[in-house]
Design an enzyme around this catalytic site. Sequence first.
Site, PDB file in Angstrom:
ATOM      1  N   ASN A  61       0.826  -1.196   0.000  1.00  0.00           N
ATOM      2  CA  ASN A  61       0.000   0.000   0.000  1.00  0.00           C
ATOM      3  C   ASN A  61       0.866   1.255   0.000  1.00  0.00           C
ATOM      4  O   ASN A  61       1.568   1.500  -0.976  1.00  0.00           O
ATOM      5  CB  ASN A  61      -1.071  -0.006   1.089  1.00  0.00           C
ATOM      6  N   ASP A  62       0.874   2.061   1.047  1.00  0.00           N
ATOM      7  CA  ASP A  62       1.460   3.401   1.004  1.00  0.00           C
ATOM      8  C   ASP A  62       2.910   3.422   0.524  1.00  0.00           C
ATOM      9  O   ASP A  62       3.731   2.623   0.980  1.00  0.00           O
ATOM     10  CB  ASP A  62       1.454   4.038   2.390  1.00  0.00           C
ATOM     11  N   PRO A  63       3.260   4.388  -0.331  1.00  0.00           N
ATOM     12  CA  PRO A  63       4.682   4.649  -0.604  1.00  0.00           C
ATOM     13  C   PRO A  63       5.317   5.272   0.635  1.00  0.00           C
ATOM     14  O   PRO A  63       4.724   6.134   1.292  1.00  0.00           O
ATOM     15  CB  PRO A  63       4.650   5.643  -1.770  1.00  0.00           C
TER      16      PRO A  63
END
Length: 594
Positions: A61-63
Amino acid sequence: MARLSLAACAVAFHLCLLISSSASLRWLSDKSAAVTTAGHGLGHVRTRSAYHFQPAKNWQNDPNGPMYHNGLYHFFYQYNPDGVTWGNGNLSWGHSVSVDLVNWFALDAALQPSRSFDANGCWSGSATILPDGSPVMLYTGIDARGDQVQNVAFPKNASDPLLVEWVKPEYNPVIPVPADIKRDDFRDPSTAWLGADGLWRIAVAARVHDVGGATLIYRSKDFLRWERNADPLYLAHAAGMVECPDLFPVSEPGVEVGLPASGAGARHVLKMSVMDTVQDYYVVGSYDDTADTFVPEDDDDCRSWRRLDYGHVYASKSFFDPSKNRRVLWGWANESDSVADDLVRGWSGVQTVPRKIWLDEDGKQLRQWPVEEIETLRSKRVNLLIPEVNAGGVNEIIGIVGEQADVEVVFEIPALEHADVLEPNWLLDPQSLCGEKGASVPGSVGPFGLLVMASGDMQEHTAVFFRVFRQNDKYKVLMCTDLSRSSTRDGVYKPPYGAFVDMDIEAHGGIISLRTLVDHSVVESFGGGGRTCITARVYPDHVVNGNSHLYVFNNGTGAVKVSSLDAWEMATATVNVLPDGLIAASSVSRAQAY
Protein backbone atom coordinates in the site's frame (compact mmCIF):
# COMPACT_ATOMS: atom_id res chain seq x y z
CA MET A 1 14.79 1.24 -25.32
CA ALA A 2 16.67 4.53 -25.30
CA ARG A 3 20.26 4.39 -24.06
CA LEU A 4 21.07 5.49 -20.54
CA SER A 5 23.66 8.21 -19.98
CA LEU A 6 27.25 7.13 -19.36
CA ALA A 7 26.90 8.09 -15.71
CA ALA A 8 23.74 6.03 -15.33
CA CYS A 9 25.36 3.07 -17.07
CA ALA A 10 28.29 3.26 -14.69
CA VAL A 11 25.93 3.26 -11.72
CA ALA A 12 23.97 0.37 -13.22
CA PHE A 13 27.15 -1.65 -13.71
CA HIS A 14 28.19 -0.94 -10.12
CA LEU A 15 24.74 -1.96 -8.97
CA CYS A 16 24.99 -5.27 -10.80
CA LEU A 17 28.34 -6.01 -9.15
CA LEU A 18 26.90 -5.26 -5.74
CA ILE A 19 23.74 -7.22 -6.40
CA SER A 20 25.51 -10.30 -7.73
CA SER A 21 27.36 -10.67 -4.43
CA SER A 22 24.53 -9.63 -2.14
CA ALA A 23 22.51 -12.34 -0.45
CA SER A 24 19.92 -9.77 0.55
CA LEU A 25 18.63 -9.28 -2.98
CA ARG A 26 15.60 -11.38 -3.78
CA TRP A 27 16.15 -12.66 -7.33
CA LEU A 28 12.84 -13.96 -8.61
CA SER A 29 12.41 -15.58 -11.98
CA ASP A 30 9.25 -15.15 -14.01
CA LYS A 31 8.47 -18.79 -13.31
CA SER A 32 8.83 -18.57 -9.55
CA ALA A 33 6.79 -15.38 -9.38
CA ALA A 34 3.95 -16.75 -11.50
CA VAL A 35 0.67 -17.53 -9.81
CA THR A 36 -1.22 -20.74 -10.48
CA THR A 37 -4.46 -19.76 -12.15
CA ALA A 38 -5.92 -23.01 -13.36
CA GLY A 39 -9.68 -22.71 -13.57
CA HIS A 40 -9.72 -18.98 -13.04
CA GLY A 41 -9.22 -17.65 -16.57
CA LEU A 42 -6.40 -15.69 -18.16
CA GLY A 43 -7.81 -12.34 -17.09
CA HIS A 44 -6.36 -12.65 -13.61
CA VAL A 45 -2.80 -13.12 -14.93
CA ARG A 46 -3.16 -10.43 -17.56
CA THR A 47 -3.89 -7.69 -15.06
CA ARG A 48 -0.33 -7.66 -13.67
CA SER A 49 1.21 -4.38 -14.73
CA ALA A 50 4.17 -4.18 -17.11
CA TYR A 51 5.75 -0.89 -16.03
CA HIS A 52 4.02 0.21 -12.82
CA PHE A 53 5.79 -0.51 -9.55
CA GLN A 54 4.65 -3.57 -7.64
CA PRO A 55 6.40 -6.29 -5.66
CA ALA A 56 6.69 -9.76 -7.15
CA LYS A 57 3.95 -10.98 -4.85
CA ASN A 58 1.78 -10.11 -1.85
CA TRP A 59 0.20 -6.90 -0.59
CA GLN A 60 1.52 -3.35 -0.90
CA ASN A 61 0.00 0.00 0.00
CA ASP A 62 1.46 3.40 1.00
CA PRO A 63 4.68 4.65 -0.60
CA ASN A 64 7.23 5.31 2.18
CA GLY A 65 10.50 7.22 2.24
CA PRO A 66 11.28 7.56 -1.48
CA MET A 67 14.67 9.18 -1.96
CA TYR A 68 17.73 9.59 -4.17
CA HIS A 69 20.98 8.59 -2.45
CA ASN A 70 24.49 7.91 -3.78
CA GLY A 71 23.35 7.59 -7.39
CA LEU A 72 20.38 5.31 -6.71
CA TYR A 73 16.67 5.82 -6.28
CA HIS A 74 15.29 4.00 -3.25
CA PHE A 75 11.62 3.17 -2.96
CA PHE A 76 10.15 1.86 0.28
CA TYR A 77 6.53 0.82 0.62
CA GLN A 78 4.07 -0.77 3.01
CA TYR A 79 4.38 -4.50 2.41
CA ASN A 80 2.87 -7.66 3.86
CA PRO A 81 5.55 -10.35 3.45
CA ASP A 82 3.07 -13.08 4.41
CA GLY A 83 0.14 -12.63 2.04
CA VAL A 84 -2.00 -10.64 -0.37
CA THR A 85 -4.17 -8.86 2.20
CA TRP A 86 -3.37 -5.94 4.50
CA GLY A 87 -2.39 -8.40 7.19
CA ASN A 88 -2.55 -8.35 10.95
CA GLY A 89 0.49 -6.87 12.65
CA ASN A 90 3.07 -7.87 10.06
CA LEU A 91 3.32 -4.77 7.85
CA SER A 92 6.93 -4.09 6.86
CA TRP A 93 8.85 -1.68 4.67
CA GLY A 94 9.48 -3.30 1.31
CA HIS A 95 12.58 -1.93 -0.42
CA SER A 96 13.66 -1.67 -4.05
CA VAL A 97 16.37 0.29 -5.86
CA SER A 98 16.63 1.76 -9.34
CA VAL A 99 18.91 3.85 -11.52
CA ASP A 100 16.07 5.32 -13.59
CA LEU A 101 12.73 5.17 -11.68
CA VAL A 102 11.54 2.62 -14.26
CA ASN A 103 13.45 -0.65 -13.71
CA TRP A 104 13.53 -1.83 -10.10
CA PHE A 105 15.53 -4.44 -8.17
CA ALA A 106 14.01 -5.93 -5.02
CA LEU A 107 15.97 -6.01 -1.77
CA ASP A 108 15.04 -7.57 1.55
CA ALA A 109 12.56 -5.61 3.64
CA ALA A 110 14.24 -2.58 5.21
CA LEU A 111 12.08 -2.50 8.36
CA GLN A 112 10.19 -5.41 9.89
CA PRO A 113 8.36 -5.79 13.22
CA SER A 114 11.04 -6.92 15.65
CA ARG A 115 11.02 -4.80 18.80
CA SER A 116 8.51 -3.82 21.46
CA PHE A 117 8.08 -0.39 19.82
CA ASP A 118 7.02 -1.88 16.46
CA ALA A 119 5.96 -5.41 17.47
CA ASN A 120 2.63 -5.10 15.63
CA GLY A 121 3.81 -3.43 12.46
CA CYS A 122 6.15 -0.94 10.84
CA TRP A 123 3.70 1.56 9.37
CA SER A 124 4.21 4.55 7.12
CA GLY A 125 6.87 7.22 7.42
CA SER A 126 9.43 9.23 5.51
CA ALA A 127 13.09 9.63 4.64
CA THR A 128 15.25 12.66 5.35
CA ILE A 129 18.72 13.29 3.91
CA LEU A 130 20.92 14.89 6.57
CA PRO A 131 23.47 17.65 5.77
CA ASP A 132 26.29 15.07 5.66
CA GLY A 133 24.40 13.13 2.98
CA SER A 134 23.32 10.21 5.16
CA PRO A 135 19.65 9.23 5.34
CA VAL A 136 17.43 8.74 8.36
CA MET A 137 13.98 7.17 8.55
CA LEU A 138 11.08 8.17 10.77
CA TYR A 139 8.21 5.70 10.84
CA THR A 140 5.14 4.78 12.85
CA GLY A 141 5.48 1.62 14.89
CA ILE A 142 2.52 -0.23 16.34
CA ASP A 143 3.94 -1.21 19.71
CA ALA A 144 3.26 -4.27 21.84
CA ARG A 145 0.25 -2.55 23.44
CA GLY A 146 -1.19 -1.45 20.09
CA ASP A 147 -0.18 2.22 20.49
CA GLN A 148 0.95 4.19 17.45
CA VAL A 149 4.38 5.62 18.25
CA GLN A 150 7.01 7.36 16.15
CA ASN A 151 10.39 5.66 15.72
CA VAL A 152 13.70 6.45 14.08
CA ALA A 153 16.00 4.17 12.06
CA PHE A 154 19.48 4.73 10.62
CA PRO A 155 21.41 2.80 7.96
CA LYS A 156 23.96 0.43 9.43
CA ASN A 157 26.39 1.55 6.73
CA ALA A 158 25.49 4.90 5.15
CA SER A 159 28.15 4.38 2.45
CA ASP A 160 26.42 1.23 1.21
CA PRO A 161 24.65 2.30 -2.02
CA LEU A 162 21.98 -0.34 -1.46
CA LEU A 163 21.28 0.67 2.16
CA VAL A 164 20.47 -2.93 2.90
CA GLU A 165 20.61 -2.93 6.70
CA TRP A 166 18.84 -0.51 9.03
CA VAL A 167 19.35 -0.06 12.77
CA LYS A 168 16.48 0.76 15.14
CA PRO A 169 18.03 2.32 18.27
CA GLU A 170 17.12 1.09 21.75
CA TYR A 171 15.82 4.53 22.73
CA ASN A 172 12.78 4.24 20.44
CA PRO A 173 10.06 5.39 20.45
CA VAL A 174 11.26 8.94 20.02
CA ILE A 175 7.68 10.26 20.16
CA PRO A 176 5.19 8.27 22.26
CA VAL A 177 1.47 8.81 21.78
CA PRO A 178 0.42 12.05 23.56
CA ALA A 179 -2.20 12.03 26.29
CA ASP A 180 -4.70 14.08 24.25
CA ILE A 181 -4.61 11.74 21.26
CA LYS A 182 -6.29 8.39 20.85
CA ARG A 183 -3.71 5.60 20.80
CA ASP A 184 -4.55 4.52 17.24
CA ASP A 185 -4.83 8.01 15.71
CA PHE A 186 -1.21 9.18 15.65
CA ARG A 187 0.93 8.31 12.62
CA ASP A 188 2.77 8.99 9.38
CA PRO A 189 5.71 11.29 10.20
CA SER A 190 6.74 13.46 7.26
CA THR A 191 10.12 14.24 5.75
CA ALA A 192 11.98 16.55 8.15
CA TRP A 193 13.11 20.06 7.31
CA LEU A 194 15.43 22.54 9.01
CA GLY A 195 14.08 25.79 10.37
CA ALA A 196 15.94 29.07 10.59
CA ASP A 197 16.61 28.30 14.26
CA GLY A 198 18.59 25.18 13.32
CA LEU A 199 15.94 22.77 14.60
CA TRP A 200 14.45 19.95 12.57
CA ARG A 201 10.69 19.84 12.06
CA ILE A 202 8.35 17.01 11.12
CA ALA A 203 4.59 16.85 10.61
CA VAL A 204 2.61 13.99 12.16
CA ALA A 205 -1.06 13.17 11.52
CA ALA A 206 -3.33 12.87 14.54
CA ARG A 207 -6.88 13.17 15.83
CA VAL A 208 -6.85 15.33 18.95
CA HIS A 209 -9.50 14.87 21.64
CA ASP A 210 -12.30 17.49 21.38
CA VAL A 211 -10.55 19.09 18.39
CA GLY A 212 -10.58 16.67 15.45
CA GLY A 213 -8.13 15.93 12.69
CA ALA A 214 -4.82 17.74 13.04
CA THR A 215 -1.36 17.89 11.52
CA LEU A 216 1.06 18.37 14.40
CA ILE A 217 4.55 19.83 14.30
CA TYR A 218 7.43 18.38 16.32
CA ARG A 219 10.89 19.97 16.62
CA SER A 220 14.26 18.39 17.41
CA LYS A 221 17.97 19.14 17.15
CA ASP A 222 19.10 15.51 17.05
CA PHE A 223 16.21 13.23 15.88
CA LEU A 224 16.20 11.82 19.44
CA ARG A 225 14.36 14.34 21.61
CA TRP A 226 11.26 15.86 19.99
CA GLU A 227 9.07 18.67 21.32
CA ARG A 228 5.53 19.29 20.12
CA ASN A 229 4.64 22.78 18.93
CA ALA A 230 1.84 24.43 20.87
CA ASP A 231 -0.18 25.09 17.72
CA PRO A 232 -0.81 22.49 15.02
CA LEU A 233 0.41 23.08 11.50
CA TYR A 234 -3.19 22.72 10.33
CA LEU A 235 -6.53 21.72 11.88
CA ALA A 236 -9.05 19.66 9.91
CA HIS A 237 -12.00 19.97 12.30
CA ALA A 238 -14.67 18.51 10.04
CA ALA A 239 -12.57 16.01 8.14
CA GLY A 240 -11.92 13.61 11.02
CA MET A 241 -8.68 11.65 10.88
CA VAL A 242 -6.22 12.75 8.20
CA GLU A 243 -3.15 10.75 7.21
CA CYS A 244 0.15 10.94 5.33
CA PRO A 245 0.84 14.70 5.56
CA ASP A 246 3.26 16.12 3.01
CA LEU A 247 4.47 19.73 3.23
CA PHE A 248 6.87 20.98 0.57
CA PRO A 249 7.95 24.27 -1.04
CA VAL A 250 7.30 25.12 -4.68
CA SER A 251 9.08 27.39 -7.13
CA GLU A 252 7.44 30.42 -8.71
CA PRO A 253 4.36 29.71 -10.85
CA GLY A 254 5.25 27.98 -14.09
CA VAL A 255 8.81 27.13 -13.01
CA GLU A 256 9.25 23.37 -13.15
CA VAL A 257 12.31 23.25 -10.89
CA GLY A 258 11.65 21.41 -7.63
CA LEU A 259 12.83 22.53 -4.21
CA PRO A 260 14.12 20.52 -1.24
CA ALA A 261 12.16 20.59 2.00
CA SER A 262 12.69 23.95 3.70
CA GLY A 263 10.97 26.45 5.91
CA ALA A 264 11.35 29.97 4.59
CA GLY A 265 11.30 31.95 1.38
CA ALA A 266 8.77 30.06 -0.74
CA ARG A 267 5.10 29.25 -0.98
CA HIS A 268 4.27 25.76 0.19
CA VAL A 269 1.89 22.97 -0.70
CA LEU A 270 0.19 20.98 2.04
CA LYS A 271 -1.20 17.60 1.03
CA MET A 272 -3.28 15.32 3.25
CA SER A 273 -5.02 11.98 2.84
CA VAL A 274 -8.53 12.01 4.30
CA MET A 275 -9.78 8.70 5.65
CA ASP A 276 -13.49 9.53 5.39
CA THR A 277 -13.31 10.05 1.63
CA VAL A 278 -10.20 7.95 0.87
CA GLN A 279 -8.86 10.79 -1.26
CA ASP A 280 -5.73 12.94 -1.34
CA TYR A 281 -6.23 16.71 -1.17
CA TYR A 282 -3.78 19.58 -1.49
CA VAL A 283 -3.69 23.35 -1.30
CA VAL A 284 -1.15 26.11 -1.92
CA GLY A 285 -0.53 28.36 1.05
CA SER A 286 1.87 30.13 3.37
CA TYR A 287 4.00 28.35 5.93
CA ASP A 288 5.27 30.39 8.89
CA ASP A 289 8.50 28.73 10.01
CA THR A 290 8.55 30.73 13.24
CA ALA A 291 5.06 29.85 14.45
CA ASP A 292 5.12 26.54 12.52
CA THR A 293 1.63 27.08 11.15
CA PHE A 294 0.19 26.88 7.66
CA VAL A 295 -2.47 29.16 6.17
CA PRO A 296 -4.16 27.84 3.00
CA GLU A 297 -4.93 30.26 0.19
CA ASP A 298 -8.20 28.45 -0.45
CA ASP A 299 -11.10 27.11 1.63
CA ASP A 300 -10.16 26.05 5.15
CA ASP A 301 -11.93 22.67 4.87
CA CYS A 302 -9.39 20.32 3.32
CA ARG A 303 -12.14 18.23 1.73
CA SER A 304 -12.89 21.15 -0.61
CA TRP A 305 -9.25 21.51 -1.68
CA ARG A 306 -8.04 20.26 -5.02
CA ARG A 307 -7.33 16.57 -5.40
CA LEU A 308 -4.01 15.21 -6.60
CA ASP A 309 -5.86 12.56 -8.56
CA TYR A 310 -9.59 12.38 -9.22
CA GLY A 311 -9.53 8.62 -9.59
CA HIS A 312 -8.23 5.67 -7.61
CA VAL A 313 -5.18 7.01 -5.72
CA TYR A 314 -4.45 7.40 -1.99
CA ALA A 315 -1.62 7.95 0.51
CA SER A 316 0.64 9.72 -1.98
CA LYS A 317 4.17 10.80 -1.08
CA SER A 318 6.60 13.18 -2.78
CA PHE A 319 10.36 13.60 -2.61
CA PHE A 320 12.95 16.02 -3.96
CA ASP A 321 15.21 14.50 -6.61
CA PRO A 322 18.51 16.44 -6.50
CA SER A 323 19.86 14.63 -9.57
CA LYS A 324 17.37 16.46 -11.80
CA ASN A 325 16.15 19.26 -9.51
CA ARG A 326 12.57 18.09 -9.56
CA ARG A 327 9.91 17.00 -7.11
CA VAL A 328 8.55 13.51 -7.78
CA LEU A 329 5.22 12.13 -6.58
CA TRP A 330 4.25 8.52 -5.88
CA GLY A 331 0.72 7.25 -5.13
CA TRP A 332 -0.92 3.97 -4.23
CA ALA A 333 -3.67 2.57 -6.48
CA ASN A 334 -5.27 -0.42 -4.77
CA GLU A 335 -7.30 -3.15 -6.41
CA SER A 336 -11.01 -2.68 -7.02
CA ASP A 337 -12.22 -6.18 -7.77
CA SER A 338 -12.31 -8.70 -4.88
CA VAL A 339 -10.12 -10.29 -2.23
CA ALA A 340 -10.79 -13.62 -3.95
CA ASP A 341 -9.20 -12.19 -7.10
CA ASP A 342 -6.22 -11.00 -5.05
CA LEU A 343 -5.73 -14.50 -3.70
CA VAL A 344 -5.76 -15.94 -7.21
CA ARG A 345 -3.29 -13.34 -8.51
CA GLY A 346 -0.99 -13.62 -5.52
CA TRP A 347 -0.54 -9.84 -5.26
CA SER A 348 -2.52 -6.70 -4.55
CA GLY A 349 -1.87 -3.03 -5.24
CA VAL A 350 0.29 -0.97 -7.60
CA GLN A 351 1.92 2.44 -7.48
CA THR A 352 1.19 5.12 -10.05
CA VAL A 353 4.05 5.95 -12.36
CA PRO A 354 6.32 8.49 -10.65
CA ARG A 355 5.18 11.98 -11.61
CA LYS A 356 7.05 15.25 -11.79
CA ILE A 357 5.04 17.98 -10.07
CA TRP A 358 5.29 21.77 -10.15
CA LEU A 359 3.13 24.86 -9.62
CA ASP A 360 1.04 25.92 -12.60
CA GLU A 361 1.30 29.39 -14.13
CA ASP A 362 -1.93 30.37 -12.35
CA GLY A 363 -0.22 29.86 -8.97
CA LYS A 364 -3.20 27.87 -7.65
CA GLN A 365 -2.79 24.30 -8.82
CA LEU A 366 -0.13 21.65 -9.31
CA ARG A 367 0.73 20.24 -12.70
CA GLN A 368 1.68 16.56 -12.90
CA TRP A 369 3.43 14.64 -15.65
CA PRO A 370 5.02 11.18 -15.87
CA VAL A 371 8.76 11.44 -15.28
CA GLU A 372 10.67 11.60 -18.55
CA GLU A 373 12.31 8.23 -17.90
CA ILE A 374 9.00 6.50 -18.61
CA GLU A 375 9.48 7.45 -22.25
CA THR A 376 12.49 5.12 -22.48
CA LEU A 377 9.93 2.29 -22.63
CA ARG A 378 8.34 3.68 -25.77
CA SER A 379 8.96 1.34 -28.69
CA LYS A 380 6.77 1.00 -31.75
CA ARG A 381 5.17 4.32 -32.64
CA VAL A 382 1.97 5.04 -34.53
CA ASN A 383 1.09 8.49 -35.80
CA LEU A 384 -2.62 8.74 -36.62
CA LEU A 385 -3.11 11.24 -39.41
CA ILE A 386 -6.73 12.26 -39.23
CA PRO A 387 -7.69 15.94 -39.51
CA GLU A 388 -10.83 15.54 -37.43
CA VAL A 389 -13.27 13.11 -35.86
CA ASN A 390 -16.77 13.68 -37.12
CA ALA A 391 -19.90 13.53 -35.02
CA GLY A 392 -20.37 9.94 -33.86
CA GLY A 393 -17.00 8.98 -35.27
CA VAL A 394 -14.77 6.20 -33.92
CA ASN A 395 -11.28 5.78 -35.41
CA GLU A 396 -9.09 2.86 -34.39
CA ILE A 397 -5.42 3.38 -33.54
CA ILE A 398 -3.91 0.38 -35.30
CA GLY A 399 -0.40 -1.03 -35.12
CA ILE A 400 0.47 -1.30 -31.44
CA VAL A 401 -0.46 -3.58 -28.55
CA GLY A 402 -3.23 -1.73 -26.75
CA GLU A 403 -2.64 -3.30 -23.35
CA GLN A 404 0.72 -1.52 -22.94
CA ALA A 405 0.50 1.89 -24.52
CA ASP A 406 1.25 5.58 -24.14
CA VAL A 407 -1.10 7.82 -26.12
CA GLU A 408 -0.80 11.58 -26.56
CA VAL A 409 -3.50 13.47 -28.45
CA VAL A 410 -4.24 17.15 -28.95
CA PHE A 411 -7.83 18.15 -29.74
CA GLU A 412 -9.07 21.44 -31.15
CA ILE A 413 -12.66 22.59 -30.80
CA PRO A 414 -13.65 24.64 -33.88
CA ALA A 415 -16.92 26.00 -32.43
CA LEU A 416 -16.88 26.45 -28.64
CA GLU A 417 -19.95 28.65 -28.80
CA HIS A 418 -22.09 25.59 -29.53
CA ALA A 419 -21.32 24.06 -26.12
CA ASP A 420 -24.19 22.99 -23.88
CA VAL A 421 -25.13 25.31 -21.03
CA LEU A 422 -23.72 24.28 -17.64
CA GLU A 423 -26.25 23.86 -14.86
CA PRO A 424 -24.90 25.55 -11.68
CA ASN A 425 -25.40 22.46 -9.51
CA TRP A 426 -23.20 20.41 -11.82
CA LEU A 427 -20.16 22.25 -10.50
CA LEU A 428 -20.70 20.67 -7.08
CA ASP A 429 -20.30 17.06 -8.15
CA PRO A 430 -18.39 16.48 -11.40
CA GLN A 431 -18.05 12.77 -10.67
CA SER A 432 -21.82 12.32 -10.66
CA LEU A 433 -22.03 14.48 -13.77
CA CYS A 434 -19.63 12.09 -15.51
CA GLY A 435 -21.94 9.24 -14.51
CA GLU A 436 -25.02 11.05 -15.75
CA LYS A 437 -23.37 12.10 -18.99
CA GLY A 438 -21.15 9.16 -19.80
CA ALA A 439 -19.35 8.49 -23.06
CA SER A 440 -22.48 7.09 -24.67
CA VAL A 441 -24.53 10.24 -24.02
CA PRO A 442 -24.24 12.69 -26.95
CA GLY A 443 -23.59 16.36 -26.32
CA SER A 444 -22.91 19.46 -28.37
CA VAL A 445 -19.14 19.68 -27.72
CA GLY A 446 -18.19 16.23 -26.57
CA PRO A 447 -17.84 13.65 -25.30
CA PHE A 448 -14.61 13.20 -27.26
CA GLY A 449 -11.45 11.35 -26.28
CA LEU A 450 -10.06 7.83 -26.16
CA LEU A 451 -11.49 4.34 -25.78
CA VAL A 452 -8.86 2.06 -24.23
CA MET A 453 -8.70 -1.59 -23.18
CA ALA A 454 -11.48 -2.30 -25.65
CA SER A 455 -12.54 -5.75 -26.75
CA GLY A 456 -13.06 -6.48 -30.44
CA ASP A 457 -16.84 -6.39 -30.07
CA MET A 458 -16.68 -3.24 -27.89
CA GLN A 459 -18.64 -4.96 -25.11
CA GLU A 460 -15.82 -3.88 -22.86
CA HIS A 461 -14.00 -0.58 -23.05
CA THR A 462 -12.85 2.26 -20.81
CA ALA A 463 -13.64 5.77 -22.03
CA VAL A 464 -11.42 8.75 -21.17
CA PHE A 465 -12.96 11.93 -22.52
CA PHE A 466 -13.76 15.64 -22.33
CA ARG A 467 -16.98 17.63 -22.54
CA VAL A 468 -17.13 21.38 -22.90
CA PHE A 469 -19.91 23.44 -21.29
CA ARG A 470 -20.79 27.11 -21.58
CA GLN A 471 -21.21 29.14 -18.40
CA ASN A 472 -22.20 32.74 -19.09
CA ASP A 473 -19.36 34.04 -21.27
CA LYS A 474 -16.86 31.39 -20.15
CA TYR A 475 -16.31 27.70 -20.86
CA LYS A 476 -15.85 24.78 -18.50
CA VAL A 477 -14.05 21.59 -19.52
CA LEU A 478 -15.15 18.38 -17.84
CA MET A 479 -12.75 15.41 -17.88
CA CYS A 480 -14.09 11.91 -17.21
CA THR A 481 -12.97 8.32 -17.03
CA ASP A 482 -16.05 6.16 -17.52
CA LEU A 483 -15.67 2.60 -16.17
CA SER A 484 -19.29 1.53 -16.64
CA ARG A 485 -18.34 -0.71 -19.57
CA SER A 486 -14.76 -1.50 -18.53
CA SER A 487 -15.64 -5.09 -17.61
CA THR A 488 -18.51 -7.52 -17.94
CA ARG A 489 -17.43 -9.26 -14.74
CA ASP A 490 -19.53 -9.09 -11.60
CA GLY A 491 -18.05 -7.86 -8.35
CA VAL A 492 -15.86 -5.20 -9.97
CA TYR A 493 -16.02 -1.56 -8.86
CA LYS A 494 -16.87 0.43 -11.99
CA PRO A 495 -17.57 4.03 -11.01
CA PRO A 496 -17.37 7.17 -13.11
CA TYR A 497 -14.46 9.47 -12.26
CA GLY A 498 -14.42 13.13 -13.14
CA ALA A 499 -13.30 16.68 -12.52
CA PHE A 500 -13.34 20.06 -14.21
CA VAL A 501 -10.04 21.01 -15.82
CA ASP A 502 -9.02 24.40 -14.43
CA MET A 503 -7.97 26.16 -17.63
CA ASP A 504 -9.30 28.79 -20.00
CA ILE A 505 -9.81 26.74 -23.13
CA GLU A 506 -10.88 29.80 -25.11
CA ALA A 507 -7.60 31.55 -24.29
CA HIS A 508 -5.82 28.39 -25.47
CA GLY A 509 -7.52 28.64 -28.86
CA GLY A 510 -9.98 25.83 -28.16
CA ILE A 511 -7.08 23.37 -27.76
CA ILE A 512 -6.81 20.74 -25.03
CA SER A 513 -4.47 17.78 -24.68
CA LEU A 514 -4.88 14.30 -23.27
CA ARG A 515 -2.20 11.76 -22.38
CA THR A 516 -3.20 8.27 -21.28
CA LEU A 517 -0.90 5.50 -20.05
CA VAL A 518 -2.42 2.04 -20.43
CA ASP A 519 -0.83 -0.80 -18.49
CA HIS A 520 -3.18 -3.76 -18.32
CA SER A 521 -5.32 -3.05 -15.24
CA VAL A 522 -4.02 0.51 -14.81
CA VAL A 523 -5.24 3.49 -16.85
CA GLU A 524 -3.60 6.82 -15.92
CA SER A 525 -4.76 9.95 -17.71
CA PHE A 526 -3.44 13.51 -17.70
CA GLY A 527 -5.74 16.22 -19.04
CA GLY A 528 -4.85 19.77 -20.00
CA GLY A 529 -1.11 19.24 -19.72
CA GLY A 530 -1.41 17.53 -16.35
CA ARG A 531 -3.80 19.97 -14.68
CA THR A 532 -6.26 17.16 -14.03
CA CYS A 533 -5.23 13.54 -13.43
CA ILE A 534 -7.44 10.47 -13.21
CA THR A 535 -6.16 6.97 -12.39
CA ALA A 536 -8.44 3.97 -12.81
CA ARG A 537 -8.19 0.22 -12.28
CA VAL A 538 -9.91 -1.90 -14.93
CA TYR A 539 -10.47 -5.65 -15.22
CA PRO A 540 -11.82 -6.55 -18.67
CA ASP A 541 -12.79 -10.17 -19.02
CA HIS A 542 -12.73 -10.60 -22.79
CA VAL A 543 -9.55 -8.75 -23.70
CA VAL A 544 -6.79 -11.30 -24.31
CA ASN A 545 -3.09 -10.66 -24.90
CA GLY A 546 -2.54 -8.88 -28.19
CA ASN A 547 -6.26 -8.30 -28.72
CA SER A 548 -6.85 -5.03 -26.90
CA HIS A 549 -7.97 -2.14 -29.06
CA LEU A 550 -7.50 1.64 -28.91
CA TYR A 551 -9.79 4.22 -30.46
CA VAL A 552 -10.20 7.97 -30.68
CA PHE A 553 -13.87 8.93 -30.65
CA ASN A 554 -16.30 11.83 -30.75
CA ASN A 555 -19.88 11.47 -29.59
CA GLY A 556 -20.67 15.16 -29.87
CA THR A 557 -22.87 16.71 -32.53
CA GLY A 558 -20.04 18.74 -34.02
CA ALA A 559 -16.70 17.66 -35.47
CA VAL A 560 -13.55 17.82 -33.34
CA LYS A 561 -10.17 18.47 -34.91
CA VAL A 562 -7.20 16.25 -34.04
CA SER A 563 -4.10 18.43 -34.18
CA SER A 564 -1.85 15.48 -33.39
CA LEU A 565 -2.12 11.91 -32.16
CA ASP A 566 0.91 9.80 -31.30
CA ALA A 567 0.75 6.39 -29.69
CA TRP A 568 3.56 4.15 -28.55
CA GLU A 569 3.65 0.51 -27.62
CA MET A 570 5.37 0.26 -24.23
CA ALA A 571 8.06 -2.30 -23.46
CA THR A 572 7.94 -4.27 -20.22
CA ALA A 573 10.10 -2.81 -17.49
CA THR A 574 12.09 -4.94 -15.06
CA VAL A 575 10.09 -4.43 -11.86
CA ASN A 576 11.20 -6.68 -9.01
CA VAL A 577 10.76 -9.79 -11.17
CA LEU A 578 13.58 -10.73 -13.54
CA PRO A 579 13.90 -13.30 -16.30
CA ASP A 580 16.10 -16.27 -15.37
CA GLY A 581 19.66 -15.04 -14.83
CA LEU A 582 21.15 -11.67 -13.95
CA ILE A 583 20.17 -8.86 -16.30
CA ALA A 584 21.16 -5.27 -15.58
CA ALA A 585 18.56 -2.55 -15.85
CA SER A 586 20.66 -0.83 -18.49
CA SER A 587 20.86 -3.92 -20.72
CA VAL A 588 17.27 -5.16 -20.87
CA SER A 589 16.29 -5.02 -24.51
CA ARG A 590 12.72 -5.04 -25.68
CA ALA A 591 13.13 -8.62 -26.88
CA GLN A 592 14.36 -9.72 -23.45
CA ALA A 593 11.60 -7.85 -21.67
CA TYR A 594 8.76 -9.79 -23.25
